[in-house]
Design a protein around this motif. Structure first.
Motif, PDB file in Angstrom:
ATOM      1  N   UNK A   5       0.820  -1.211   0.000  1.00 16.78           N
ATOM      2  CA  UNK A   5       0.000   0.000   0.000  1.00 16.78           C
ATOM      3  C   UNK A   5       0.855   1.262   0.000  1.00 16.78           C
ATOM      4  N   UNK A   6       1.891   1.280   0.826  1.00 15.80           N
ATOM      5  CA  UNK A   6       2.684   2.505   0.947  1.00 15.80           C
ATOM      6  C   UNK A   6       3.674   2.677  -0.204  1.00 15.80           C
ATOM      7  N   UNK A  40      -5.357   9.857  -2.695  1.00 14.30           N
ATOM      8  CA  UNK A  40      -4.617  11.091  -2.360  1.00 14.30           C
ATOM      9  C   UNK A  40      -4.187  11.164  -0.904  1.00 14.30           C
ATOM     10  N   UNK A  41      -5.013  10.675   0.017  1.00 14.06           N
ATOM     11  CA  UNK A  41      -4.648  10.736   1.433  1.00 14.06           C
ATOM     12  C   UNK A  41      -3.417   9.880   1.718  1.00 14.06           C
ATOM     13  N   UNK A  42      -3.339   8.707   1.102  1.00 11.93           N
ATOM     14  CA  UNK A  42      -2.180   7.843   1.286  1.00 11.93           C
ATOM     15  C   UNK A  42      -0.940   8.457   0.652  1.00 11.93           C
ATOM     16  N   UNK A  45      10.981  -4.403   6.538  1.00  6.05           N
ATOM     17  CA  UNK A  45      12.339  -4.706   6.081  1.00  6.05           C
ATOM     18  C   UNK A  45      12.484  -4.757   4.566  1.00  6.05           C
ATOM     19  N   UNK A  46      11.567  -4.149   3.842  1.00  6.58           N
ATOM     20  CA  UNK A  46      11.659  -4.067   2.383  1.00  6.58           C
ATOM     21  C   UNK A  46      11.653  -2.601   1.961  1.00  6.58           C
ATOM     22  N   UNK A  47      12.469  -2.227   0.971  1.00  5.47           N
ATOM     23  CA  UNK A  47      12.550  -0.821   0.575  1.00  5.47           C
ATOM     24  C   UNK A  47      11.299  -0.362  -0.161  1.00  5.47           C
ATOM     25  N   UNK A  48      10.971   0.910   0.013  1.00  3.03           N
ATOM     26  CA  UNK A  48       9.936   1.533  -0.801  1.00  3.03           C
ATOM     27  C   UNK A  48      10.267   3.013  -0.946  1.00  3.03           C
ATOM     28  N   UNK A  49       9.646   3.637  -1.931  1.00  3.46           N
ATOM     29  CA  UNK A  49       9.938   5.032  -2.255  1.00  3.46           C
ATOM     30  C   UNK A  49      10.195   5.153  -3.741  1.00  3.46           C
TER      31      UNK A  49
END
Length: 363
Positions: free
Chosen positions: A239-240, A246-248, A310-314
């Motif tokens: 999800x992230x 828009x809120x997320x 423990x997993x990357x996001x961005x």
């Protein structure tokens, strides 16, 4: 009126919130608006959102501190949303709760604070003492048993709160902004303790928070709330790393600042005339994103990267060098590894759909 022993529907989850609405001020303020959420046994589940989103009210419905206007709340197969007053004590023995401002009895010692729910449950004095000693050792403050809350640090106070919440061996632990009053280092320590509660004791943890730090370090699943409604929910990393509402998106952006705004892109183009692409780590696998072997040289010009479970996001914004053909080939290579948003070149710019999402959220 349904009793606590009334069985929940056979397909119900461990915590099952169905069509719940809660209003205040004679119905003029709808704090929770037709919310349905399921939480599995053993989850570390986070309700996230900004102040006024309805998170606290929703969590208070789980332990019957509030009663819904409509809908049902079930915990461990029991309908608790309309339990009789005489049954509330039994309900709350099975659902522990910790608070932002600790809510300790200042005139009682640490040991007496932890023993309080056991005293209410009529435990014999000897058994109470043994249980308190066991809990203080578990949370790491055995040496503070005779101290008073005023003599403790914020982190120590929250450890007392956690020990007290665990006293009657609940199946569920609710945490209402439990780290908001703590400094970053202490926050991490308390989050690790909550993880220990979940893993060692098998207790389902439900948090409400507006902190990305809490979500990143602890939550396995999340639900995003805005204006009393759940607008998006699911696996925390999925999800992230790929927010759709828009809120997320605003929540992630406020913490990571990982995608450049239209104004920032315009500034970047003054330094890089070539092709710009935004590469999301959502598709980058467990170990992140491999930028080797691209058909065109790539320079990171913007980005933000965090971790959830423990997993990357961005995302990273890359400026691609070389000619147009090489840059186009590099874009196709990147799309085989991750989600790519092509912003085009200075002469042929393209828009990032996230800009329109941001504008929608600001209205």
């Amino acid at each position: 009126m349904p009793a606590i022993s009334q069985p929940a529907p056979p397909d119900a989850a461990f915590i099952d919130i169905r069509g719940v609405t809660k209003s205040f001020a004679k119905g003029s303020i709808r704090a929770v608006d037709d919310v349905s959420v399921t939480i599995d046994r053993g989850d570390i589940f986070g309700f996230i959102g900004y102040s006024g989103a309805g998170k606290s009210t929703l969590v208070r419905l789980i332990n019957a501190l509030e009663v819904p206007d409509s809908g049902t709340v079930s915990v461990a197969g029991r309908v608790v949303s309309r339990a009789k007053e005489s049954e509330l004590r039994e309900i709350r023995r099975d659902i522990g709760m910790i608070f932002q401002h600790f809510n300790l009895f200042n005139a009682r010692t640490v040991a007496a604070n932890v023993a309080y729910p056991l005293k209410l449950a009529n435990w014999p004095a000897k058994e109470r003492a043994a249980r308190v000693a066991e809990l203080l050792a578990f949370v790491g403050i055995s040496d503070k048993a005779k101290a008073y809350p005023a003599q403790l640090s914020g982190g120590q106070k929250q450890r007392v709160g956690i020990a007290r919440a665990l006293a009657t061996s609940p199946q569920v632990l609710l945490a209402d902004e439990a780290t908001s009053a703590l400094d970053p280092e202490t926050t991490r320590e308390v989050l690790e303790l909550l993880r220990k509660v979940n893993e060692d004791l098998g207790i389902t943890v439900v948090l409400i928070t507006h902190s990305m730090t809490v979500v990143q370090h602890l939550c396995t699943r999340v639900a995003v709330m805005e204006k009393g409604r759940v607008v998006e929910s699911g696996d925390a990393h999925s999800l992230l790393s790929n927010p759709r509402h828009p809120a997320t998106r605003r929540f992630v952006q406020s913490a990571l600042h990982d995608r450049p705004s239209e104004q920032v892109v315009a500034s970047i183009r003054q330094r890089h005339a070539g092709r710009l692409v935004v590469v999301s780590l959502a598709g980058g696998g467990e170990s992140g994103l491999d930028l080797s072997g691209l058909a065109a040289p790539a320079t990171v010009v913007y980005g933000g990267v965090g971790e959830v479970t423990d997993r990357p996001f961005g995302s990273l914004t890359l400026a691609l060098g070389g000619d147009e053909v090489s840059a186009a080939r590099a874009v196709e290579q990147l799309r085989q590894r991750a989600t790519v948003t092509d912003l085009g070149t200075a002469s042929k710019p393209q828009l990032d759909p996230a800009w329109s999402i941001s504008e929608e959220g600001d209205q």
